[in-house]
Enzyme design. Structure first.
Site, mmCIF file in Angstrom:
data_model
loop_
_atom_site.group_PDB
_atom_site.id
_atom_site.type_symbol
_atom_site.label_atom_id
_atom_site.label_comp_id
_atom_site.label_asym_id
_atom_site.label_seq_id
_atom_site.Cartn_x
_atom_site.Cartn_y
_atom_site.Cartn_z
ATOM 1 N N HIS A 173 -11.528 -9.744 -5.950
ATOM 2 C CA HIS A 173 -11.200 -8.410 -5.440
ATOM 3 C C HIS A 173 -10.370 -7.699 -6.499
ATOM 4 C CE1 HIS A 173 -9.972 -5.263 -2.813
ATOM 5 N NE2 HIS A 173 -8.914 -5.823 -2.267
ATOM 6 N N TYR A 204 -2.224 -7.916 10.323
ATOM 7 C CA TYR A 204 -3.064 -7.710 9.139
ATOM 8 C C TYR A 204 -4.458 -7.241 9.561
ATOM 9 C CZ TYR A 204 -4.699 -8.787 4.397
ATOM 10 O OH TYR A 204 -5.200 -8.714 3.120
ATOM 11 N N HIS A 247 -12.159 -5.927 2.277
ATOM 12 C CA HIS A 247 -12.097 -4.590 2.840
ATOM 13 C C HIS A 247 -12.367 -3.488 1.826
ATOM 14 C CE1 HIS A 247 -7.841 -3.553 1.393
ATOM 15 N NE2 HIS A 247 -8.137 -4.700 0.838
ATOM 16 N N ASP A 258 -8.605 -11.435 0.594
ATOM 17 C CA ASP A 258 -7.792 -10.832 1.662
ATOM 18 C C ASP A 258 -8.154 -11.347 3.060
ATOM 19 O OD1 ASP A 258 -6.160 -9.152 0.118
ATOM 20 O OD2 ASP A 258 -7.645 -7.549 0.111
ATOM 21 N N ASP A 317 -3.007 -5.850 -6.280
ATOM 22 C CA ASP A 317 -2.168 -6.994 -5.901
ATOM 23 C C ASP A 317 -2.803 -8.313 -6.331
ATOM 24 O OD1 ASP A 317 -3.970 -6.063 -3.922
ATOM 25 O OD2 ASP A 317 -3.071 -7.337 -2.397
ATOM 26 N N GLU A 368 -8.364 -5.000 -6.175
ATOM 27 C CA GLU A 368 -7.127 -4.294 -5.806
ATOM 28 C C GLU A 368 -5.961 -4.891 -6.602
ATOM 29 O OE1 GLU A 368 -6.538 -3.831 -1.569
ATOM 30 O OE2 GLU A 368 -5.080 -2.220 -1.884
ATOM 31 N N HIS A 392 -3.348 -13.962 0.449
ATOM 32 C CA HIS A 392 -2.004 -13.645 0.946
ATOM 33 C C HIS A 392 -1.633 -14.658 2.027
ATOM 34 C CE1 HIS A 392 -1.896 -9.712 -0.958
ATOM 35 N NE2 HIS A 392 -3.017 -9.358 -0.370
ATOM 36 N N HIS A 395 0.854 -1.192 0.000
ATOM 37 C CA HIS A 395 0.000 0.000 0.000
ATOM 38 C C HIS A 395 0.890 1.242 0.000
ATOM 39 C CE1 HIS A 395 -3.805 -2.074 1.856
ATOM 40 N NE2 HIS A 395 -3.753 -2.209 0.548
HETATM 41 FE FE1 FEO Z 1 -7.116 -5.672 -0.822
HETATM 42 FE FE2 FEO Z 1 -4.657 -7.949 -1.038
HETATM 43 O O1 FEO Z 1 -5.715 -6.549 -1.626
#
Ligand code: FEO
Length: 395
Positions: free
Chosen positions: A79, A192, A145, A164, A83, A81, A225, A23
Site C-alpha cells: 500500500h 478502525y 481502502h 491496513d 504511513d 499511503e 497497524h 490522517h
Molecule cells: Fe491506508 Fe495505514 O494506510
C-alpha cells in the site's frame, strides 16, 4: 526494536506510542499506533512495507542492525499511503536498484508521492514470487481502502500480510492478539472498521469470499497497524464479514449540540421516551462538541437508528453537528433509521437542514422531526418524550 515472529519472519516496524491524530486530524488515535514492517529471510530476502516518514531514519538504522541492506532482494509495497511507504525514500537511497513489487495503482501512487523512478514491478492477483522454500502470492485488494491496496500471502508459513485490513490503531508492547486486552483490541478494531472501511463494505465481503475460496491455510494475519492475529486469525475475518453486512446492534444513538441546554433537554427527554417503549434498547447520548468525533462515528456504526439534534444558529446548524453529519455522509452507512430534533428562538431551520443531510447520507428518515421554541417547558418535555416513544415504535 525488532522481534522474531517465527524462524523466517521478523517484525521491523515502529510502535508510535505518542500518535494522537492520524490522517491529519481526521482520525483520533487514543492508543497510539504501530507501522508494521516485516523482514522475510528465505533463500531470498524480502521486506514487506516500511513505516511513516518521521521514523524513516530510525527504521533504516534498525533494519541495518537486522540485515546488510544489500542482501535485500525484493521490497513489497502492499500500500502506498505514507504511513507504510514513508521510509522508502530513505531506504532507496541505500539500495536504489532493489525491485519494488506493487500493483499498477501502487506504481502510480508511489510515483505521485515521491516522484522517483524506482525499479517497480507491477503485480496482479495470482502472481507468484518464488523466494526459496516459500512463495509469495499477491492478491489485489482494490479500494480496501485505496485503489492500490494489496495483500501478500506467504505459503509454507501460511501468513497473510494484509496491510491496513484487519488492523487497529493500537500501540502495545504485546504484539499478538492473544496477549492484549480483548476489549481494548476490539474497541480499536471496530473503530478502525467504522471510520475507514464502512464505505467499502460490499468490497470487503467480495474480497473475503474470494480469499476464502482459495482454501489456503491461514496461521497468522500480519497487519500493518496494531497487533498480529495468531490465535484463531479467522476471528477477525469473521468479524469483518459481520461488520460489512449492514451491521447494527440494538442501539439508538443521539448526537446533538446545544447552545443553552434546550436541545440537550430535548435529547434526554427523547431518550426517556425510547426507553419507555423499549427498555432493552441501548440508548446513548453524545454532545458532538464535547465528544471525540471518531468515537461518535463508531457508535453510529453500531446503531440501528440515530437522532441528530441542533439548535438553530444564523438560519443553520451548530458547526459540530455539521461536521459530524459530513463524516456520516461520506461513510455511506446502510439500512439505518434516523430522525432530527432541535430548539430555536425565531427562525428554526435546524431540523429541516438535518433531515436533508440525513436523507443525503442514505438514512431512512422517520417523520419531519421535532422542533421546540425556546427552552422546553413541561408540555415541551412531554412532546419530546412522546416523540421518542413514537420513534421507538418505528424502529
Ligand atoms: Fe491506508 Fe495505514 O494506510
Amino acid at each position: 526494536m525488532s522481534f522474531k515472529i517465527n524462524d523466517r519472519v521478523t517484525w521491523v516496524g515502529k510502535t508510535d506510542w505518542e500518535l494522537r491524530n492520524f490522517h491529519g486530524e481526521e482520525y483520533s488515535t487514543h492508543k497510539g499506533s504501530s507501522y508494521n514492517s516485516y523482514l522475510i529471510r528465505d533463500e531470498k530476502i524480502v521486506l514487506i512495507d516500511t513505516v511513516w516518514k518521521p521514523f524513516a531514519k530510525e527504521f533504516v538504522a534498525n533494519l541495518k542492525k537486522e540485515i546488510d541492506l544489500n542482501k535485500i532482494d525484493y521490497i513489497i509495497a502492499n500500500h502506498a499511503e505514507v504511513d507504510h511507504s514513508g521510509a522508502l525514500p530513505e531506504l532507496m537511497k541505500e539500495i536504489p536498484n532493489v525491485p519494488i513489487y506493487c500493483t499498477k495503482n501502487g506504481v502510480k501512487s508511489l510515483k505521485g508521492h515521491y516522484h522517483e523512478d524506482w525499479n517497480f514491478v507491477e503485480v496482479k492477483t495470482g502472481d507468484i514470487l518464488d523466494i526459496g522454500k516459500n512463495k509469495l502470492v499477491f492478491i489485489e485488494a482494490r479500494m480496501l481502502h485505496w485503489p492500490d491496496s494489496m495483500f501478500t500471502y506467504m505459503t509454507g508459513d501460511n501468513i497473510l500480510f494484509s496491510n491496513d485490513a484487519f488492523g487497529q490503531h493500537y500501540a502495545s508492547e504485546f504484539m499478538y492478539n492473544d496477549l492484549v486486552d480483548q476489549d481494548e483490541l476490539y474497541k480499536e478494531a471496530i473503530k478502525y472498521y467504522a471510520n475507514i472501511l464502512t464505505p467499502f463494505s460490499p468490497l470487503v465481503i467480495k474480497k473475503i469470499e474470494e480469499v476464502v475460496k482459495l482454501n489456503v491455510p491461514l496461521d497468522m494475519i500480519c497487519t500493518s497497524h496494531g497487533i498480529i492475529w495468531r490465535d484463531n486469525p479467522l476471528q477477525i475475518v469473521n468479524k469483518y464479514m459481520e461488520w460489512a453486512n449492514k451491521y447494527k446492534e440494538n442501539q439508538v444513538t443521539l448526537v446533538y449540540d446545544t447552545m443553552w441546554d434546550a436541545t440537550r433537554i430535548m435529547a434526554e427527554s427523547i431518550a426517556q421516551g425510547i426507553k419507555n417503549v423499549d427498555p432493552s434498547v441501548n440508548v446513548k447520548l453524545y454532545n458532538s462538541a464535547k465528544t471525540d468525533k471518531n468515537d461518535i462515528i463508531t457508535e453510529v456504526f453500531k446503531s440501528k437508528a440515530i437522532l441528530v439534534g441542533s439548535s438553530t444558529i444564523n438560519k443553520g446548524i451548530l458547526s459540530s453537528v455539521a461536521s459530524i453529519l459530513e463524516m456520516i455522509k461520506g461513510l455511506e452507512f446502510k439500512e439505518k433509521k434516523a430522525a432530527a430534533f432541535g430548539s430555536y428562538g425565531w427562525s428554526g431551520e435546524s431540523v429541516k437542514i438535518i433531515n436533508e443531510e440525513l436523507n443525503k447520507a442514505g438514512f431512512q428518515v422517520i417523520g419531519n422531526g421535532l422542533k421546540e421554541l425556546w427552552i422546553p417547558d413541561e408540555e415541551g418535555i412531554k412532546r419530546a418524550i412522546e416523540f421518542g416513544e413514537d420513534l421507538a415504535r418505528n424502529i
